[in-house]
Each structure stands twice: as structure tokens, then as C-alpha cells.
Design a protein around this motif. Sequence first.
Motif, PDB file in Angstrom:
ATOM      1  N   GLU A 110       9.361 -29.342 -38.803  1.00 27.68           N
ATOM      2  CA  GLU A 110       8.405 -28.639 -39.532  1.00 27.68           C
ATOM      3  C   GLU A 110       7.949 -28.369 -40.741  1.00 27.68           C
ATOM      4  OE1 GLU A 110       5.597 -31.216 -37.709  1.00 27.68           O
ATOM      5  OE2 GLU A 110       6.027 -32.925 -37.080  1.00 27.68           O
ATOM      6  N   ARG A 111       8.525 -26.961 -39.928  1.00 26.08           N
ATOM      7  CA  ARG A 111       7.662 -25.479 -39.609  1.00 26.08           C
ATOM      8  C   ARG A 111       8.744 -24.980 -40.906  1.00 26.08           C
ATOM      9  NH1 ARG A 111       4.853 -21.183 -36.582  1.00 26.08           N
ATOM     10  NH2 ARG A 111       3.757 -22.842 -36.731  1.00 26.08           N
ATOM     11  N   ILE A 112      10.055 -25.757 -40.442  1.00 27.99           N
ATOM     12  CA  ILE A 112      11.543 -24.545 -40.727  1.00 27.99           C
ATOM     13  C   ILE A 112      12.108 -25.511 -42.515  1.00 27.99           C
ATOM     14  CG2 ILE A 112      13.768 -24.830 -40.395  1.00 27.99           C
ATOM     15  CD1 ILE A 112      13.370 -23.861 -37.821  1.00 27.99           C
ATOM     16  N   ARG A 113      11.770 -26.902 -42.400  1.00 23.76           N
ATOM     17  CA  ARG A 113      11.913 -27.476 -43.269  1.00 23.76           C
ATOM     18  C   ARG A 113      10.909 -27.610 -44.107  1.00 23.76           C
ATOM     19  NH1 ARG A 113      13.140 -31.483 -38.577  1.00 23.76           N
ATOM     20  NH2 ARG A 113      10.890 -32.683 -38.792  1.00 23.76           N
ATOM     21  N   ALA A 114       9.722 -27.426 -43.902  1.00 24.10           N
ATOM     22  CA  ALA A 114       8.587 -27.066 -45.612  1.00 24.10           C
ATOM     23  C   ALA A 114       9.129 -25.457 -45.577  1.00 24.10           C
ATOM     24  CB  ALA A 114       7.996 -26.845 -44.661  1.00 24.10           C
ATOM     25  N   GLY A 115       9.921 -25.000 -45.476  1.00 23.23           N
ATOM     26  CA  GLY A 115      10.235 -23.611 -45.664  1.00 23.23           C
ATOM     27  C   GLY A 115      10.039 -22.456 -46.145  1.00 23.23           C
ATOM     28  N   ASN A 116       8.881 -21.827 -44.759  1.00 22.92           N
ATOM     29  CA  ASN A 116       8.140 -21.419 -44.555  1.00 22.92           C
ATOM     30  C   ASN A 116       7.765 -20.839 -43.599  1.00 22.92           C
ATOM     31  OD1 ASN A 116       6.849 -23.290 -43.374  1.00 22.92           O
ATOM     32  ND2 ASN A 116       4.715 -22.981 -44.781  1.00 22.92           N
ATOM     33  N   ALA A 117       9.687 -20.559 -43.016  1.00 23.73           N
ATOM     34  CA  ALA A 117      10.128 -20.345 -41.238  1.00 23.73           C
ATOM     35  C   ALA A 117      10.293 -18.964 -41.402  1.00 23.73           C
ATOM     36  CB  ALA A 117      10.802 -21.032 -40.335  1.00 23.73           C
ATOM     37  N   SER A 118       9.111 -18.310 -40.291  1.00 24.45           N
ATOM     38  CA  SER A 118      10.220 -16.741 -40.115  1.00 24.45           C
ATOM     39  C   SER A 118      10.763 -16.469 -39.398  1.00 24.45           C
ATOM     40  CB  SER A 118       8.515 -15.632 -39.690  1.00 24.45           C
ATOM     41  OG  SER A 118       8.339 -16.771 -38.464  1.00 24.45           O
ATOM     42  N   ALA A 119      11.308 -15.091 -38.926  1.00 28.17           N
ATOM     43  CA  ALA A 119      12.806 -14.605 -38.641  1.00 28.17           C
ATOM     44  C   ALA A 119      12.209 -15.269 -36.688  1.00 28.17           C
ATOM     45  CB  ALA A 119      13.040 -13.316 -38.681  1.00 28.17           C
ATOM     46  N   GLU A 120      10.909 -14.921 -36.236  1.00 29.01           N
ATOM     47  CA  GLU A 120      10.227 -15.437 -36.004  1.00 29.01           C
ATOM     48  C   GLU A 120      11.018 -16.989 -35.244  1.00 29.01           C
ATOM     49  OE1 GLU A 120       9.283 -13.088 -37.428  1.00 29.01           O
ATOM     50  OE2 GLU A 120       9.161 -11.700 -35.828  1.00 29.01           O
ATOM     51  N   ASP A 121      10.135 -17.436 -36.287  1.00 23.57           N
ATOM     52  CA  ASP A 121      10.636 -19.200 -36.056  1.00 23.57           C
ATOM     53  C   ASP A 121      12.010 -19.570 -35.765  1.00 23.57           C
ATOM     54  OD1 ASP A 121       7.367 -19.046 -35.993  1.00 23.57           O
ATOM     55  OD2 ASP A 121       8.110 -19.427 -38.169  1.00 23.57           O
ATOM     56  N   TYR A 122      12.871 -18.648 -36.324  1.00 21.34           N
ATOM     57  CA  TYR A 122      14.518 -19.414 -36.080  1.00 21.34           C
ATOM     58  C   TYR A 122      14.178 -19.659 -34.543  1.00 21.34           C
ATOM     59  CZ  TYR A 122      14.905 -20.623 -41.326  1.00 21.34           C
ATOM     60  OH  TYR A 122      15.647 -21.042 -42.072  1.00 21.34           O
ATOM     61  N   PHE A 123      13.956 -17.812 -33.849  1.00 25.89           N
ATOM     62  CA  PHE A 123      14.155 -17.675 -33.452  1.00 25.89           C
ATOM     63  C   PHE A 123      13.817 -18.270 -31.736  1.00 25.89           C
ATOM     64  CE2 PHE A 123      12.898 -15.121 -28.601  1.00 25.89           C
ATOM     65  CZ  PHE A 123      14.224 -14.614 -28.589  1.00 25.89           C
ATOM     66  N   GLU A 124      12.612 -19.107 -32.294  1.00 31.99           N
ATOM     67  CA  GLU A 124      11.964 -19.969 -31.176  1.00 31.99           C
ATOM     68  C   GLU A 124      12.230 -20.776 -31.083  1.00 31.99           C
ATOM     69  OE1 GLU A 124       7.042 -21.760 -30.050  1.00 31.99           O
ATOM     70  OE2 GLU A 124       7.401 -19.982 -31.685  1.00 31.99           O
ATOM     71  N   MET A 125      12.806 -21.233 -32.452  1.00 29.90           N
ATOM     72  CA  MET A 125      13.511 -23.083 -32.436  1.00 29.90           C
ATOM     73  C   MET A 125      14.678 -22.759 -31.711  1.00 29.90           C
ATOM     74  SD  MET A 125      13.315 -26.177 -33.589  1.00 29.90           S
ATOM     75  CE  MET A 125      14.363 -26.978 -34.032  1.00 29.90           C
ATOM     76  N   GLY A 126      15.391 -22.136 -32.124  1.00 32.09           N
ATOM     77  CA  GLY A 126      16.741 -21.554 -31.685  1.00 32.09           C
ATOM     78  C   GLY A 126      17.116 -21.589 -29.820  1.00 32.09           C
TER      79      GLY A 126
END
Length: 245
Positions: A110-126
Motif C-alpha cells: 500500500e505504501r509503495i502504490r501510494a508513491g511515497n516509498a523509500s529505498a528502505e521500503d523497497y528493500f523491506e518489501m523485497g
Amino acid sequence: TMTTMASARMTASTHRAMSPSVPARGRSRQGAVAPSKASPQRRHSARGRSSATRAFVDANVVAQVAELEGGIQSFYLGTLLTILGGAGFIVVRQVLIRRELDDQAKKMGERIRAGNASAEDYFEMGSILLRKKVFTQAVRNLQMAATNWDGDEQDLALVHNALGFGYSNTDKLDLAVAEFKKSVALQPGYVTAWNNLGEAYEKKKEMKDAIACYEESLVLSPNNPVATERLEEIKMRMKRRGQLD
């Protein structure tokens, strides 16, 4: 004299009349001990007691065997219940972990789709997707993390290692080796990355490079079980093939 003899005969005749004659055989039969009428009963009673004794012994043997079998059955039943209990615990634990990962992935998505995800968020999602074994989507998010990383370089080593792991599990071994090399270059003491690099070389059948990676891992962590096991396995396999001096 004749009178005397006649008197004697009369006396003997009188004696025989007063004492009835009993044949010798008759006296013998009367003098003999007649078989007791109770004797067959005693024999029957003895046989009954013997049968009862055997029945009691047989009953004891049956009871002991039954007790032994019951103990064995109880043991197997207890073992089965223990195994089933352990398996049930593992299944429940996996279900809980899966549910937790699903919740985390949902929130992060939801955070990534909202367009306000950080590099750390992408790393956590990965990382979450790697644990869920959804490797293709994991690689996509980890690529975004590596491209947009603006944090510490040693932390970036974690991103490259995770990305290399994703590539390795999608059979992109050359890309996996490149990412693991970036990881150990940023953090030379990163034991996990050295192990992963060694495994990637193993998959590529480049055993000498794999040995070098596992040996480096053991220098950093002598009690490292992964490197120890893999190194022994590779050397044994190469020795059987005559490829190791």
C-alpha cells in the motif's frame, strides 16, 4: 482207649461245628485291603487341581503378555502423538509466519502504490517477498532499493546480497555472482555474502572459486557450519574425480 479216641473225634467235630469252615481263598479276599471307593474321587480332585493350576499359570502368562503388549502399544502411541504434536506445531508456526508476512507485504504494498516509498521500503518489501519465495517480485523491489539507495554503504551490502539471492533462485547466476561480489566489496567481513557467493560458484560448476569463497568465510568465522559442510563436500567430490591434488 477207644473211648478216648471217640471223645477226641467228638471234640473236633464240635469245634468244627462251632467254627464254620471258611475257604482259604475267602479268607485271603477278606484279609486283603479292598480298593477304596473314594480313590477315583481323589484322583479326579487331583486332576482338577492340576488343571486349575495350569489354567492359573496360563492366565498369568496371558496377563503378562497382554501387559507387555499394552506397554509397547502405549509407547508407540506416545511416540506417534509426540510426532504429530511436533508436526502440528511446525504447521501452525508456518501458518502464523505466512500470515504475518502477508500482513507486512500488504502494508508495504500500500505504501509503495501510494508513491511515497523509500529505498528502505523497497528493500523491506523485497526481503519479505524473498521469505515468501516470490523471487521475481522480490528482485524487482530489490533493484529499486539498490538504484535509489542513499543510506550507509555497509547497509547497501545487505541490499546487494539480497538481490544476489533473488537472482540465484531465478537461475540468473552471472547476475547473482556480480551482486554478491558487490556485497563483499562493500562489507568484506560479510560472512553470509561469502557463503552465498561460494554457492553461486558451485551452481556454475566453478569449484575452485567456490572453495576460495568458503575458505574466506571460515577465516572470518571458523565455526561457520555452512562453509565447513560445503567445503568438505566439494573437496571430497573433487578428490573422487581426481581433480584435487
